[in-house]
Design a protein around this motif. Structure first.
Motif: not given
Length: 721
Positions: A362-378
Motif C-alpha cells: 500500500s502507499g499514498n501521495i498526499a498534500y495538505t495546505n493549512f492557512a490561518k489568520k489570527q488577530k487579537l487586537d494589538a
C-alpha cells in the motif's frame, strides 16, 4: 473577516473535471448480475475485511464491518468463489450463474487450527470498524451523548485522555494536545481541529460519516507511526458504495448532504458530502457566557473517488476542503477579541494491492495546505501558511503462518511561512515590545521502519521493530526501537507488555532565530506499558499500568528563547470496560494520572496543566428498536493553575462534572431509507464548571474561565432518499 489566499487549483480542477465527466460515467454503467452475501465465523459473528473474489477473474470485493459483500458479474457461467482472511481457512465454492437474478451466498469461515492461529494483541489500542474486539464504530460516534457527532469527542470517552476543557483536544496520558498525531488513509493531518482560539474549544474536522474505521492508540504504538510523543488517531475513509444513497441533514446549527453513487458497480464509485454550520441560533437559543464578534461558522466539502481495478487492488482519491471563522472575547484581556479565519485543503491519493495472497502493498501521495489568520487586537496579527507534502510506501508480508514482516518508507516536506507581529510585555520599561515575524521554513523528514511479528506458540507472540528518521532542520538521525510481548492466559485473558522510544520534532516556529532557536533537537519519550486484556463475544475489559519518561523537552531561555533542557514523566492506570447486551450497551472508563514536567515556562518539575489525577466516564445506550436513548456522565478532578506570584500550578480548579442525554427516533418519511430525528441535551444539571483561572499581572483579579453554555439543547433530522 476575510483572508486573501491563493486558490487551491488542484481541488477545484478535480471537482470541475468530475462534474463534466459524471453524465458519461452514469451512462456507461453496466448493471450485470449482482453477487452478494455475508461472511461469518462458526458462531455466526460477522467477519469484516474478508477478501471475496472469483478465482481467475478480476472480480471481487471485501466484506464491510457487518461482514457483507457485493460485486457484479458480467456474464453467465460457472465460477469458483474464494474467500480468504488471515487467521481463517480459505473458503472455496463452485457457483453457476444462469439467470439475471441476484445471487445471495452465506459464507462461514473456520478458524485455522491452533498451531496456525495468528495472535495480534497490542497495548493501549482501541479500534473501531475492523478486527476482533471492536470498541467504537462510526455509528457509535454519532450516538455517543455529548460528543456532538465528533470523532474526537467520542474518543475522549476512552481512558487515558484527560478532560481539561470542553473541546475535542486529545491530551493523552500526560501529553499535550500537539503530541497526538492524526492520520487519514495513511496521510498525516497537522491541523485536524476547527474553531481554534486562546479559550480552547476545538471540534474535529473530519465527520464520522466519511469514515469506515477508527484506530486509536494511547501509547506503545508500533513503528509504523512517528513524530508523536503520546498518541495516534488513525482513520480510514469509506470504500466503494454498494448502492445509490442521498442523505440530507438539517439541524439547529447545521445543514448537510451526502451522496453515494456506484458509477460502475464493483469497479468505480464515489461519495460526496457537504456540510455548513452557523452557530448563531444555537448560542442565542441556549444563551452563552462569552461575547462574539463572529459566531463560529464553518463549511466543508468532500469528494471520495474509488477505483477497484482488480479483486485485490484498489485506488482511492480523497479530496477535502474546510473553512471556519470565529470571533470571540478573550476573558483575561479586557475588551479584547480574538478573530480566527482558517482554511484547510487536503488531497490524498492512496493505493492498496494484495499480491499472491501473502504480500499486501500500500502507499499514498498526499498534500495538505493549512492557512490561518489570527488577530487579537494589538497583541497579535499573524498569517500562517503551512504546506505538507507526503509520500508513503508500506509492505506487509506473511512469511509463514507464524511470522509477519512489515516495512515502510515515508518522506515528508514542510513548507511553512509566518508573517505578522506579536506584542509581549516589556518588564524593563513596564510597557510592551512588538516583534515582527516574516519567516519561511522548509524542512524534509525521511523515515524508514520495519518490524517482525513472531508467534512462538499459540500462547506467546512477540513483536520487535525499529523506526529510523532523519530531519533536515535539526540535522538529526534518530533510531527508535520498539517491542511488545503478548501472552495468552486462560479464559480469553491476555497479558501484554510494551516498551519503546518515541520522538517528535518541535513545530517550525520554534526554529525561528528571532523568537525561537535554530539549533533545537527532537523531543523524546520512552513508553513502558503492562496490561491485562479480556475479550469475549459481548465484553471487553482492559487494565493497564504505564510510565512515560520525557527528555529534551523545550523550556524558555532568556538568551536563546528555547532550549532542549526540559524533562518530565507521567504515570498512571487506565481501566476500560465495554459490555453489550441485546438492547443495552455500556462503556466505563477510569484513568489515574500523575504528570509533571520542567517544560516551557515551568520554573521546576511541576504538575502540567493536563495533570488531572482522576477521570471517570460512563456511556450507556438503550436501544428500543426505533427509539435510542443515550447517557454520558463525566467526572474529572481539578486542573492545576497558578494562584500568586512566585508560584506555579500550586492550586486546582473545582472538579468537572457533566451529564449529557441524547434521544434518537428512527422512522420512514420518504422512500425506503431510514430517517432519524435526534435531540441532545448537554450538561443536563446546569452545573457551572470552572475550567481555569486567569489572573491579571498583579494577581488581584482572578477571572474564571467557564463553559460557553451552561445547559444546551440541540435537535435535527436526517433523511435518506
Amino acid at each position: 473577516m476575510n483572508c486573501k489566499r491563493n486558490d487551491f487549483s488542484i481541488v477545484r480542477l478535480v471537482y470541475i473535471s468530475f462534474l463534466l465527466l459524471l453524465p458519461s460515467l452514469l451512462l456507461s454503467q453496466n448493471n450485470g448480475i449482482t453477487l452478494e452475501g455475508k461472511v461469518t465465523d462458526q458462531t455466526g459473528k460477522p467477519i469484516p475485511y474478508v477478501n471475496v473474489y472469483l478465482k481467475g477473474y478480476m472480480k471481487g470485493s471485501m466484506s464491510d464491518e457487518n461482514g457483507k459483500f457485493k460485486f457484479i458479474v458480467d456474464k453467465h457461467g460457472v465460477y469458483t468463489l474464494v474467500a480468504s482472511h488471515i487467521g481463517y481457512e480459505t473458503y472455496e465454492k463452485t457457483i453457476q450463474i444462469r439467470t439475471e437474478e441476484a445471487i445471495f451466498i452465506e459464507i462461514t469461515l473456520r478458524e485455522k487450527t491452533i498451531e496456525e492461529e495468528m495472535i495480534t494483541i497490542t497495548a493501549s489500542v482501541f479500534t473501531g470498524g475492523e478486527g476482533k474486539g471492536v470498541t467504537l464504530t462510526p455509528l457509535e460516534v454519532v450516538l455517543t451523548p455529548g460528543a456532538a457527532a465528533d470523532v474526537f469527542g467520542a474518543i475522549k470517552t476512552f481512558p487515558g485522555i484527560q478532560t481539561i476543557s470542553e473541546g475535542s483536544g486529545l491530551f493523552v496520558r500526560g501529553g499535550d494536545v500537539s503530541e497526538t498525531a492524526v492520520i487519514l488513509d495513511g496521510a498525516y493531518i497537522n491541523h485536524p481541529y476547527r474553531y481554534e482560539s486562546p479559550n480552547g474549544g476545538y471540534f474535529g474536522m473530519i465527520s464520522p460519516f466519511l469514515l469506515k474505521g477508527i484506530f486509536f492508540s494511547s501509547g506503545g504504538f508500533s513503528v509504523e507511526y512517528g513524530n508523536a510523543l503520546s498518541g495516534i488517531l488513525d482513520m480510514k475513509s469509506l470504500d466503494l458504495p454498494y448502492e445509490k444513497l442521498i442523505n440530507i441533514g438539517v439541524g439547529l446549527a447545521a445543514l448537510s448532504t451526502m451522496i453515494k453513487l456506484p458509477i460502475k458497480p464493483d469497479k468505480v464509485g464515489i461519495s460526496m458530502s457537504g456540510n455548513y454550520s452557523d452557530t448563531r441560533h444555537l448560542f442565542k437559543l441556549n444563551g452563552h457566557t462569552y461575547r462574539f464578534s463572529q459566531y463560529p461558522k464553518a463549511y466543508d466539502t468532500n469528494l471520495n473517488l474509488m477505483y477497484q481495478y482488480s479483486s485485490k487492488g484498489r485506488l482511492k482519491l480523497f479530496l477535502f476542503r474546510e473553512k471556519n471563522d470565529i470571533g470571540i472575547e478573550v476573558k483575561h484581556l479586557s475588551e479584547a477579541f480574538y478573530e480566527g479565519d482558517n482554511v484547510t485543503n487536503f488531497v490524498n491519493l492512496s493505493w492498496q494491492d494484495l499480491i499472491a495472497s501473502k504480500f499486501l502493498l500500500s502507499g499514498n501521495i498526499a498534500y495538505t495546505n493549512f492557512a490561518k489568520k489570527q488577530k487579537l487586537d494589538a497583541f497579535l496579527d499573524l498569517l500562517t501558511d503551512e504546506r505538507l507534502h507526503q509520500i508513503r510506501l508500506k509492505g506487509e508480508y506473511q512469511i509463514s503462518n507464524n511470522m509477519v514482516l512489515q516495512s515502510g518508507i515515508e518522506l515528508f516536506r514542510d513548507d511553512i511561512s509566518y508573517k505578522g507581529h506579536f506584542q509581549f510585555p516589556d518588564e524593563e520599561t513596564s510597557g510592551s515590545e512588538t516583534i515582527k515575524v516574516d519567516a519561511n521554513y522548509k524542512a524534509y523528514r525521511l523515515a524508514f521502519y520495519s518490524q517482525l511479528q513472531v508467534n512462538f506458540s499459540t500462547k506467546l507472540s512477540y513483536v520487535i521493530g525499529f523506526r529510523c528518521e532523519c530531519h533536515s532542520k535539526s540535522n538529526q538521525q534518530l533510531l527508535d526501537p520498539r517491542s511488545s510481548l503478548s501472552l495468552k492466559l486462560k479464559n480469553n485473558w491476555d497479558l501484554v507488555f510494551s516498551i519503546g522510544q518515541y520522538h517528535q520534532f518541535p513545530e517550525p516556529v520554534f526554529f525561528d532565530p528571532v523568537i525561537g532557536n535554530p539549533d533545537l533537537k527532537a523531543m523524546k519519550s520512552w513508553h513502558y506499558i503492562l496490561g491485562l486484556v479480556h475479550r469475549s463475544e459481548s465484553t471487553i475489559l482492559r487494565i493497564e499500568l504505564y510510565y512515560k519518561d520525557y527528555k529534551n523537552l523545550l523550556i524558555n531561555d532568556q538568551k536563546l528563547n528555547y532550549v532542549n533542557q526540559g524533562y518530565g514523566f507521567s504515570k498512571g492506570l487506565d481501566f476500560f470496560l465495554k459490555r453489550d447486551w441485546e438492547f443495552f450497551k455500556v462503556r466505563i472508563s477510569y484513568s489515574y494520572l500523575e504528570a509533571k514536567r520542567k517544560w516551557m515556562n515551568a520554573p521546576k518539575l511541576s504538575p502540567t496543566k493536563f495533570d488531572i489525577p482522576h477521570n471517570f466516564t460512563v456511556v450507556a445506550q438503550l436501544n428500543l428498536t426505533r427509539l435510542n436513548i443515550g447517557m454520558l456522565y463525566q467526572y474529572a478532578a481539578g486542573k492545576p493553575y497558578t494562584s500568586e506570584p512566585n508560584q506555579y500550578h500550586d492550586k486546582r480548579t473545582p472538579s468537572y462534572q457533566r451529564l449529557d442525554i441524547s434521544l434518537s427516533y428512527l422512522f420512514n418519511l420518504i422512500g425506503n431509507g431510514i430517517d432519524v430525528f435526534y435531540l441532545a441535551i448537554s450538561n443536563v444539571l446546569g452545573r457551572e464548571n470552572i475550567l481555569d483561572y486567569i489572573y491579571s499581572p498583579d494577581y488581584k483579579k482572578p477571572v474564571p474561565i467557564k463553559s460557553v453554555m451552561l445547559r444546551s439543547f440541540y435537535f435535527g433530522i436526517s433523511i435518506s432518499l
